[in-house]
Design an enzyme around this catalytic site. Structure first.
Site, PDB file in Angstrom:
ATOM      1  N   ARG A  56       0.718  -1.012   0.047  1.00 24.28           N
ATOM      2  CA  ARG A  56      -0.107   0.021  -0.003  1.00 24.28           C
ATOM      3  C   ARG A  56       1.016   1.247  -0.075  1.00 24.28           C
ATOM      4  NH1 ARG A  56       2.410   1.769   3.823  1.00 24.28           N
ATOM      5  NH2 ARG A  56       0.692   3.508   3.630  1.00 24.28           N
ATOM      6  N   GLY A  57       0.150   2.415  -0.191  1.00 27.28           N
ATOM      7  CA  GLY A  57       0.887   3.643  -0.231  1.00 27.28           C
ATOM      8  C   GLY A  57       0.914   3.967  -1.737  1.00 27.28           C
ATOM      9  N   ARG A 101      -7.694   0.075  -6.912  1.00 24.79           N
ATOM     10  CA  ARG A 101      -8.174   1.151  -5.851  1.00 24.79           C
ATOM     11  C   ARG A 101      -8.216   2.225  -6.424  1.00 24.79           C
ATOM     12  NH1 ARG A 101      -4.221   1.235  -0.649  1.00 24.79           N
ATOM     13  NH2 ARG A 101      -6.150   2.042   0.390  1.00 24.79           N
ATOM     14  N   ASP A 256      -2.404  10.869  -1.305  1.00 25.40           N
ATOM     15  CA  ASP A 256      -2.532   9.888  -2.776  1.00 25.40           C
ATOM     16  C   ASP A 256      -2.876  10.545  -3.890  1.00 25.40           C
ATOM     17  OD1 ASP A 256      -3.066   8.535   0.231  1.00 25.40           O
ATOM     18  OD2 ASP A 256      -2.990   6.853  -1.385  1.00 25.40           O
ATOM     19  N   LYS A 267      -4.813   9.625   3.763  1.00 29.51           N
ATOM     20  CA  LYS A 267      -5.470   8.590   4.648  1.00 29.51           C
ATOM     21  C   LYS A 267      -6.451   9.405   5.424  1.00 29.51           C
ATOM     22  CE  LYS A 267      -5.099   5.397   4.994  1.00 29.51           C
ATOM     23  NZ  LYS A 267      -6.110   4.527   4.222  1.00 29.51           N
TER      24      LYS A 267
HETATM   25  O1  MRU Z   1      -4.616   2.988   2.408  1.00 30.68           O
HETATM   26  P1  MRU Z   1      -2.966   3.404   2.445  1.00 30.68           P
HETATM   27  O2  MRU Z   1      -2.347   2.742   3.574  1.00 30.68           O
HETATM   28  O3  MRU Z   1      -2.730   2.871   0.993  1.00 30.68           O
HETATM   29  O4  MRU Z   1      -3.062   4.904   2.575  1.00 30.68           O
HETATM   30  C1  MRU Z   1      -1.505   5.693   2.301  1.00 30.68           C
HETATM   31  C2  MRU Z   1      -1.568   6.961   2.729  1.00 30.68           C
HETATM   32  O5  MRU Z   1      -2.449   7.498   2.825  1.00 30.68           O
HETATM   33  C3  MRU Z   1      -0.166   7.445   2.403  1.00 30.68           C
HETATM   34  O6  MRU Z   1      -0.104   8.729   3.330  1.00 30.68           O
HETATM   35  C4  MRU Z   1      -0.119   8.036   0.852  1.00 30.68           C
HETATM   36  O7  MRU Z   1      -0.388   6.856   0.308  1.00 30.68           O
HETATM   37  C5  MRU Z   1       1.063   8.484   0.695  1.00 30.68           C
HETATM   38  S1  MRU Z   1       2.526   7.056   0.635  1.00 30.68           S
HETATM   39  C6  MRU Z   1       3.778   8.174   0.301  1.00 30.68           C
END
Ligand code: MRU
Length: 355
Positions: A56-57, A101, A256, A267
Site C-alpha cells: 500500500r501507499g 484501488r 494519495d 489517509k
Molecule cells: O490506504 P493506504 O495505506 O494505502 O494509505 C496510504 C496513505 O494514505 C499515504 O499517506 C499515502 O499513500 C502517501 S504514501 C507515500
C-alpha cells in the site's frame, strides 16, 4: 550529500525478481509481528495484494502496478499473433489492475505510462512475430524499471528539500505511513526525517496510530524504529492534546492525490490534523512526488474516495468483535484536506507555498 543506501535495511517495497518474471513484496498486513515476503506473478494475486493492503501507499502501488502489467503480460500473451487481440488482452490486464484501488492517482498514472509505451511499440504491426513480442516485453519491463527508479530519485529529493524545515530535535507529527514501505525507497513524509537523522538532527516523531488499519502503529513505528529514530506512538485523538501543549513543531504527511487546486486526498484523519494544526499555528506540510499531483482532477470534490469493508472497523485488529452485530459502519479510506490548510507542498522539485 546523498542519502546512504546502507541505512535502508529494509528491501525496496517492490522488487522485480532475478528472472524478471515475478515481483517480491513484504506483506505489510503481517507487520510488525512477522516479516513475510510474497512472490507475485499473477494478476489476481497482485490485485488481491493491493486491495488487502499487503502492499500500500500511493507510489508503491503505482510501481507494483507497472511491474504487474509487465509480468502478467509477459506470462500470458506469447501465443497471440494478432495485434488487435494482443491490444485487447493488454488493455484487459491494465484496466483490471488500474481498478484495484481508486483514490491514489499513482496507480492510474503508472498504468497510463505502461499503456503509452505499449501502444507506441505495437503501432504499425500487421502481425506480432516472436521478435516483436520480445521487443514489447522489453519496452514494458524497461518502463516499469524507469518508473521505479524515478520514484526512488523523487523520494530522495523530497528528503533533501524537506530536511531544510527540520531543526535539531524537531518534533514532527505524522499520520498513516508515508515512509519506505509506501514508496520505492525512503518515503515521502518520512524521507526528510531519515535525512535529518543522518545529519545528526535527531528528530522526534509522533506517529498517529491511524485507525482503523493502524498503518502508523504497525508500519511507521516499525520502520522508524528500525532506523533508530526517536518514535512515540499516539492514538489519533491525541493530536489536539499534543499541539495544545506546544509539543509539535510541524506535521508532515503524504498524499494519495493532489487535485489541480491543491486539495489533498490522504489517509482518513489527515484533514482533522490539518484543522488542528491551523488552530494551533503548527505548520502542516504535504509531501509527495509529482506523480501524485493530478492536473486532470480540478478539486478535492472530484476525487473518488475508496470505501472499505465494515469488519476493518469492528473486528480486524481486535481479539474479539468490539461492536454490536448489525451496527452500521462508515469506513472511508481517505479524506480531503482543503488547500487553504496546507502550509506548503514538498515535491522533488522543491517547497511550494502557492499552488
Ligand atoms: O490506504 P493506504 O495505506 O494505502 O494509505 C496510504 C496513505 O494514505 C499515504 O499517506 C499515502 O499513500 C502517501 S504514501 C507515500
Amino acid at each position: 550529500m546523498q542519502m546512504e543506501e546502507k541505512r535502508f535495511v529494509l528491501p525496496d517495497a517492490v522488487v522485480l525478481n532475478e528472472h524478471e518474471d515475478s515481483i517480491t513484496i513484504l506483506d505489510q498486513t503481517q507487520l510488525p509481528a512477522k516479516e513475510v515476503y510474497l512472490t507475485i506473478d499473477k494478476e489476481a494475486d497482485l490485485i488481491e495484494a493491493i486491495q488487502k493492503l499487503r502492499l500500500r501507499g500511493a507510489p508503491a502501488i503505482g510501481v507494483a502496478a507497472a511491474f504487474g502489467v509487465y509480468v502478467c503480460f509477459a506470462r500470458t500473451s506469447a501465443s497471440i499473433t494478432s495485434p488487435e487481440v494482443l491490444e485487447k488482452h493488454f488493455q484487459g490486464i491494465a484496466n483490471r489492475i488500474r481498478a484495484s484501488r481508486p483514490t491514489a492517482v499513482n496507480l492510474a498514472w503508472a498504468i497510463e505510462r505502461m499503456t503509452s509505451v505499449f501502444h507506441h511499440s505495437l503501432s504499425g504491426l500487421a502481425e506480432v512475430k516472436p521478435e516483436d513480442f520480445i521487443r514489447l516485453k522489453d519496452v514494458l519491463r524497461e518502463e516499469a524499471i524507469r518508473i521505479k527508479n524515478e520514484d526512488i530519485t523523487m523520494c530522495r529529493q523530497i528528503g533533501e528539500h524537506g530536511v531544510s524545515l527540520i531543526s535539531k530535535g524537531s518534533r514532527i507529527l505524522t499520520h498513516c505511513n508515508a515512509g519506505h514501505l509506501a514508496v520505492s525507497r525512503y518515503g515521502t513524509a518520512l524521507s526528510p526525517i531519515y535525512r535529518a537523522q543522518e545529519l545528526g538532527l535527531a528528530p522526534k516523531v509522533y506517529a498517529d496510530e491511524t485507525r482503523p488499519l493502524l498503518q502508523g502503529a504497525r508500519l511507521t513505528a516499525y520502520e522508524l524504529m528500525k532506523f533508530g529514530i526517536d518514535t512515540t506512538l499516539v492514538c489519533d485523538n491525541m493530536a489536539a492534546s499534543l499541539m495544545g501543549q506546544g509539543l509539535i513543531d510541524m506535521v508532515m504527511v503524504g498524499c494519495d492525490r493532489v487535485a489541480a487546486n491543491g486539495d489533498v486526498a490522504n489517509k482518513i484523519g489527515t484533514c482533522g490534523l490539518a484543522i488542528l494544526a491551523h488552530y494551533y499555528h503548527v505548520s502542516f506540510y504535504v509531501l509527495g512526488p509529482s506523480s501524485t499531483f493530478d492536473a486532470h482532477t480540478p478539486t478535492g470534490k472530484d476525487i473518488i474516495i475508496e470505501q472499505r469493508p465494515a469488519f476493518e472497523v469492528t473486528d480486524l485488529h481486535y481479539a474479539h468483535r468490539m461492536a454490536p452485530e448489525g451496527v452500521k459502519v462508515y469506513n472511508p479510506a481517505f479524506d480531503v484536506t482543503p488547500a487553504s490548510l496546507v502550509t506548503a507542498y514538498i515535491t522533488e522539485k522543491g517547497i511550494f507555498t502557492h499552488f
